[in-house]
Design a protein around this motif. Structure first.
Motif, PDB file in Angstrom:
ATOM      1  N   PHE A   1       0.673  -1.167   0.024  1.00 61.90           N
ATOM      2  CA  PHE A   1       0.106  -0.031  -0.056  1.00 61.90           C
ATOM      3  C   PHE A   1       0.837   1.328  -0.006  1.00 61.90           C
ATOM      4  N   GLY A   2       2.157   1.182  -0.160  1.00 60.32           N
ATOM      5  CA  GLY A   2       3.015   2.195   0.058  1.00 60.32           C
ATOM      6  C   GLY A   2       4.464   2.114  -0.039  1.00 60.32           C
ATOM      7  N   LYS A   3       5.467   3.216   0.185  1.00 58.83           N
ATOM      8  CA  LYS A   3       6.583   3.142  -0.192  1.00 58.83           C
ATOM      9  C   LYS A   3       7.147   2.396   1.208  1.00 58.83           C
ATOM     10  N   GLU A   4       8.085   1.905   1.335  1.00 52.19           N
ATOM     11  CA  GLU A   4       8.636   1.519   2.515  1.00 52.19           C
ATOM     12  C   GLU A   4       9.043   2.547   3.532  1.00 52.19           C
ATOM     13  N   SER A   5       9.222   3.679   3.249  1.00 55.17           N
ATOM     14  CA  SER A   5       9.503   4.772   3.936  1.00 55.17           C
ATOM     15  C   SER A   5       8.261   5.461   4.627  1.00 55.17           C
ATOM     16  N   ALA A   6       7.120   5.150   3.935  1.00 51.25           N
ATOM     17  CA  ALA A   6       5.931   5.601   4.549  1.00 51.25           C
ATOM     18  C   ALA A   6       4.729   4.684   4.315  1.00 51.25           C
ATOM     19  N   PRO A   7       4.971   3.388   4.859  1.00 48.26           N
ATOM     20  CA  PRO A   7       3.893   2.308   4.561  1.00 48.26           C
ATOM     21  C   PRO A   7       2.355   2.831   5.178  1.00 48.26           C
ATOM     22  N   VAL A   8       1.362   2.244   4.539  1.00 42.68           N
ATOM     23  CA  VAL A   8       0.090   2.291   5.160  1.00 42.68           C
ATOM     24  C   VAL A   8      -0.496   1.282   5.511  1.00 42.68           C
ATOM     25  N   ALA A   9      -0.858   1.191   6.765  1.00 37.21           N
ATOM     26  CA  ALA A   9      -1.673  -0.138   7.526  1.00 37.21           C
ATOM     27  C   ALA A   9      -2.672  -0.552   6.647  1.00 37.21           C
ATOM     28  N   PRO A  10      -2.899  -1.901   6.270  1.00 30.94           N
ATOM     29  CA  PRO A  10      -3.900  -2.437   5.430  1.00 30.94           C
ATOM     30  C   PRO A  10      -5.409  -2.139   5.937  1.00 30.94           C
TER      31      PRO A  10
END
Length: 525
Positions: free
Chosen positions: A181-190
């Protein structure tokens, strides 16, 4: 029939002459989409609880409060939406409610703290209750008495579809890895992505509703006879009825309980008549508009809480309180209970235990035995919830086919008392599969009960009181759901026998109360 008399017809005659076919099917689809959206928005949190538990460090008591927060929004907004719909129109109120629901879903997905998340879910409940409680009066105002019961009950199929689609969406999103759901630097919780995606259905429903007109029965009640006639003519054209539409003007039926005591002109004229006297209110000032709205709410409430409607509003409010105290609470907690059974199976392979025993064991030793925060949600949670949703389909279809033959009173009594017995039976299951089977029986029977109750309300109360009566009943139901969730969240880890037996007792008592309904519920023209 006399030709002159036919040219000036009451609403029921005109709506019958407009025919029955494509227009009603289109309405059913749009209103069904709205109702399915309401189902998805209402039950979103049931899948968020197991996933967001670690992000917000939630206890069982916190989960109960979280489940109750949207309900508080529902209670706050229900009567206001009803009053707005009875004074300004069903369609406009439903549109506003859907847009607010979508905005709340997007804001919820971005909330970074538990209090902010609670506030967003409050507005989710505030919005979704408007669409939930008003879609029945809106759809019913297009239907003749002959087809009203069957068509309104068919809406329940769409609610069931919503409860099936939601676990499918959750299953496809929540177990996914963070990086998807997002880049590793700013992931988004599913689970945040899941909540955000839940904004799409209300937006789609609002777009579909935007192409439909205001309900003709409401327009007639509001004094907009020409607008009502135009809508009915459009129905006649869409249905491709072979006979010529001969109605040129509308009149209120003598059998319809009266003209509303508050007549609101919304055609753009500069005057509004209240209580049919000659007082003129200038609509150019804000104060005049506020006074007008307040007067309309007061007058509608006086009529609703006076005979012959007083005894019916008390009955419907009590029944919906008991129904939602049990149904909504268990519906919201089923995924969490399935999750607890999954953890219990990991800790005690091959051992059988009941619902209350499982919750006690998981609470005492399960938190340390299984690292829930670093493991994905068990896929059986989604599968079992999906199966429970599918189990509602046979009932929702059967009710629509049999309601005219069996009667609403019989169905209410049977469904409430049977589901009450199933709720009590949850104390006697000894395995995850037994819990699933009994959950399917409970959900399958009770899922259509509120729809049948709504059909009773649509016919007991006249058009100018219908939305207010519906909203007040729904408000009492949501108060019951609030109380049920708070109690269940507080007691599930200590003594869950008490709330489960309370669920059963309230449902059975509500079924007995429905025996007081008249054999023939029809009181409208």
């Amino acid at each position: 029939m006399d030709h002159d008399k036919f040219e000036r017809a009451d609403f029921e005659t005109a709506i019958q002459h407009a025919g029955y076919g494509r227009y009603q099917a289109r309405l059913l689809c749009v209103c069904g989409i709205i109702y399915a959206t309401c189902a998805m928005s209402t039950t979103t949190l049931s899948f968020v609880l197991p996933s967001a538990e670690c992000d917000f460090n939630l206890t069982s008591s916190d989960k109960g409060k979280l489940n109750a927060t949207p309900l508080i929004g529902m209670v706050t907004g229900s009567y206001l939406w009803g009053s707005l719909a009875d004074s300004r129109g069903r369609r406009a109120a439903i549109l506003c409610a859907l847009l607010l629901d979508a905005a709340a879903a997007i804001a919820s997905s971005l909330a970074t703290t538990f209090p902010i998340f609670l506030a967003c879910r409050f507005f989710n409940g505030f919005g979704v209750i408007g669409a939930t409680s008003l879609v029945f009066p809106y759809f019913g105002d297009f239907l003749s008495i002959k087809h009203r019961d069957v068509m309104l009950c068919r809406l329940e199929v769409f609610w069931t579809m919503g409860t099936i689609l939601l676990p499918g969406l959750a299953w496809g999103v929540i177990p996914s890895p963070w990086w998807w759901f997002g880049k590793e630097s700013a992931p988004v919780a599913p689970w945040r992505a899941f909540v955000g995606l839940c904004a799409a259905p209300p937006l789609l429903a609002a777009a579909a509703l935007a192409f439909l007109p205001e309900a003709p029965r409401f327009l007639l009640t509001a004094g907009r006879k020409e607008s009502a006639l135009d809508v009915i003519k459009g129905m006649h054209t869409a249905n491709k009825t072979h006979n010529t539409f001969m109605v040129t003007s509308l009149s209120r039926s003598n059998s319809e309980p009266g003209s509303p005591s508050v007549h609101l002109s919304t055609t753009g004229n500069d005057t509004v008549e209240i209580n049919n006297d000659s007082s003129i209110v200038n609509k150019s000032t804000i104060i005049s508009r506020l006074c007008l709205k307040l007067s309309s709410v007061v007058e509608l409430s006086k009529t609703l809480f006076s005979p012959p409607y007083l005894k019916f509003i008390i009955l419907t409010c009590f029944v919906d309180f008991g129904l939602m105290f049990s149904y909504y609470t268990l519906m919201m907690w089923f995924p969490d209970l399935f999750e607890r059974f999954g953890h219990f199976s990991l800790m005690h392979p091959g051992k059988s235990a009941g619902v209350c025993e499982v919750t006690s064991i998981v609470t005492m030793e399960g938190e340390n035995a299984v690292d829930k925060c670093n493991s994905p949600v068990n896929s059986e949670v989604f599968l079992h919830t999906l199966i429970v949703g599918v189990s509602c389909l046979p009932t929702s279809i059967t009710v629509g086919l049999t309601i005219n033959k069996l009667g609403k009173k019989f169905l209410l009594v049977f469904m409430l008392m049977t589901s009450g017995c199933a709720a009590v039976g949850l104390n006697w299951v000894h395995s995850s599969n037994q819990n699933l089977i009994l959950s399917c029986i409970f959900e399958g029977i009770i899922s259509c009960t509120e729809a049948v109750l709504f059909c009773v309300i649509v016919e007991i109360f006249p058009p100018h009181l219908g939305a207010t009566a519906m909203s007040l009943t729904v408000t009492c139901g949501r108060i019951g759901a609030i109380v049920g969730n708070v109690i269940f969240g507080a007691l599930i880890d200590m003594n869950c026998v008490i709330p489960i037996y309370t669920f059963g007792a309230l449902l059975i008592t509500s079924g007995l109360f429905c025996l007081a309904l008249p054999k023939n519920e029809r009181r409208r023209g």
